[in-house]
Write an enzyme that holds these catalytic residues in place. Structure first.
Site, PDB file in Angstrom:
ATOM      1  N   LEU A   1       0.823  -1.215   0.000  1.00 46.09           N
ATOM      2  CA  LEU A   1       0.000   0.000   0.000  1.00 46.09           C
ATOM      3  C   LEU A   1       0.856   1.263   0.000  1.00 46.09           C
ATOM      4  CD1 LEU A   1      -2.875   1.255   0.236  1.00 46.09           C
ATOM      5  CD2 LEU A   1      -2.563   1.166   2.722  1.00 46.09           C
TER       6      LEU A   1
ATOM      7  N   ARG B   1       3.583   1.887  -1.185  1.00 45.13           N
ATOM      8  CA  ARG B   1       4.320   2.166  -2.420  1.00 45.13           C
ATOM      9  C   ARG B   1       3.604   3.227  -3.249  1.00 45.13           C
ATOM     10  NH1 ARG B   1       5.366  -4.118  -4.059  1.00 45.13           N
ATOM     11  NH2 ARG B   1       6.673  -4.681  -2.274  1.00 45.13           N
TER      12      ARG B   1
ATOM     13  N   GLN C   1       0.024   1.880  12.647  1.00 46.22           N
ATOM     14  CA  GLN C   1       0.202   1.318  13.986  1.00 46.22           C
ATOM     15  C   GLN C   1       1.659   0.880  14.142  1.00 46.22           C
ATOM     16  OE1 GLN C   1      -1.980  -2.386  14.624  1.00 46.22           O
ATOM     17  NE2 GLN C   1      -2.703  -1.603  16.572  1.00 46.22           N
TER      18      GLN C   1
ATOM     19  N   ASN D   1      -5.837  11.978  -2.619  1.00 49.94           N
ATOM     20  CA  ASN D   1      -6.808  12.722  -3.411  1.00 49.94           C
ATOM     21  C   ASN D   1      -7.464  11.810  -4.442  1.00 49.94           C
ATOM     22  OD1 ASN D   1      -5.149  12.768  -5.886  1.00 49.94           O
ATOM     23  ND2 ASN D   1      -3.873  14.232  -4.777  1.00 49.94           N
ATOM     24  N   LEU D   2      -8.474  12.338  -5.114  1.00 46.04           N
ATOM     25  CA  LEU D   2      -9.250  11.530  -6.052  1.00 46.04           C
ATOM     26  C   LEU D   2      -8.400  11.012  -7.205  1.00 46.04           C
ATOM     27  CD1 LEU D   2     -11.987  10.424  -6.993  1.00 46.04           C
ATOM     28  CD2 LEU D   2     -12.425  12.635  -8.093  1.00 46.04           C
ATOM     29  N   ARG D   3      -7.469  11.805  -7.671  1.00 41.57           N
ATOM     30  CA  ARG D   3      -6.597  11.362  -8.764  1.00 41.57           C
ATOM     31  C   ARG D   3      -5.765  10.161  -8.329  1.00 41.57           C
ATOM     32  NH1 ARG D   3      -2.274  15.156 -12.134  1.00 41.57           N
ATOM     33  NH2 ARG D   3      -1.549  13.521 -13.550  1.00 41.57           N
TER      34      ARG D   3
ATOM     35  N   ARG E   1      -4.043  -1.502  -8.818  1.00 40.04           N
ATOM     36  CA  ARG E   1      -4.065  -2.624  -7.884  1.00 40.04           C
ATOM     37  C   ARG E   1      -5.200  -3.602  -8.150  1.00 40.04           C
ATOM     38  NH1 ARG E   1       0.839  -3.467  -5.775  1.00 40.04           N
ATOM     39  NH2 ARG E   1       1.717  -1.597  -4.821  1.00 40.04           N
TER      40      ARG E   1
END
Length: 248
Positions: A83, A85, A94, A166-168, A177
């Site tokens: 993630l 990356r 955590q 952000n949305l982009r 992914r």
């Protein structure tokens, strides 16, 4: 079991405010003033939606003015290694360096689909996890620093991570992914992210459900019939579909 919660988002609680800000930033070639933003806010929804459809098929820089903060719970460290990356996002995870996971109910872990349901594999897997848990707890009780004892913990341990993007960046993440070459947790996380965004910004479907994404999803399903996940031919074809989605 992963759980995705949207903690904060642009324009909260107004479902259209973020869209209005995006449209406003897109109009920089003609004007840029607070008054222009209020004018856009007065547009009927159909007019806003038409402008968003246009924006979904042009330069995506304005999409960056709409942001989401997610709480991602119950995922593995292996998952978060992938993630993070995504460079165009902010994270707060955590920390196993200071958190004594031997306290309370202890730590939980993920069991992959090729292990779950197979008695022999499950026995080896769960017995090993139990051995690790016992060794970790004993080391901490003997005075070992948590940051030293944590090195025993597996990448399959469940953890939590906060993420802002952000949305982009989100559209890019969902597209890249989606490949079945990613770890099995991605499907559930991506589906929850998509559903969460659409629950607060229904208009975001214009950006999240573009036609090439749907075609790629169909191709991925077809590839499942070719052979095992690591079959060389299936891997090559999957990479080709990945390239269709990652090219701007």
């Amino acid at each position: 079991m992963s759980r995705i919660d949207i903690i904060e988002y642009t324009g909260r609680p107004d479902p259209w405010r973020a869209a209005e800000v995006m449209i406003w930033t897109k109009r920089t070639r003609t004007e840029m003033s607070p008054g222009g933003l209020e004018e856009i806010a007065s547009w009927p929804e159909d007019e806003k939606r038409a402008e968003l459809i246009y924006m979904a098929n042009t330069v995506p820089s304005s999409w960056e003015f709409c942001e989401y903060t997610f709480m991602v719970s119950g995922v593995t460290r292996a998952f978060t290694h992938q993630l993070v990356r995504t460079r165009t996002a902010s994270y707060a995870q955590q920390a196993m360096q200071v958190l004594d996971v031997s306290q309370g109910p202890g730590w939980t872990y993920h069991t992959g689909p090729t292990i779950s349901g197979n008695p022999e594999r499950e026995t080896i897997y769960h017995e090993t996890m139990a051995t690790i848990a016992a060794a970790y707890k004993k080391l901490v009780a003997m005075g070992a620093l948590i940051e030293d004892a944590r090195e025993l913990l597996p990448t399959g341990i469940n953890t939590n991570i906060a993420m802002k993007m952000n949305l982009r960046a989100l559209c890019d993440l969902l597209r890249k992914r989606a490949s079945p070459r990613n770890v099995s947790e991605w499907d559930g996380v991506l589906a929850q992210m998509r559903a969460g965004v659409l629950s607060v910004h229904p208009w975001a479907s214009i950006f999240l459900n573009r036609s090439r994404d749907a075609v790629a999803a169909d191709l991925y399903r077809e590839l499942e019939d070719i052979g095992p996940l690591r079959d060389p031919r299936r891997v090559r074809m999957t990479k080709l579909v990945d390239q269709l989605l990652t090219k701007e």
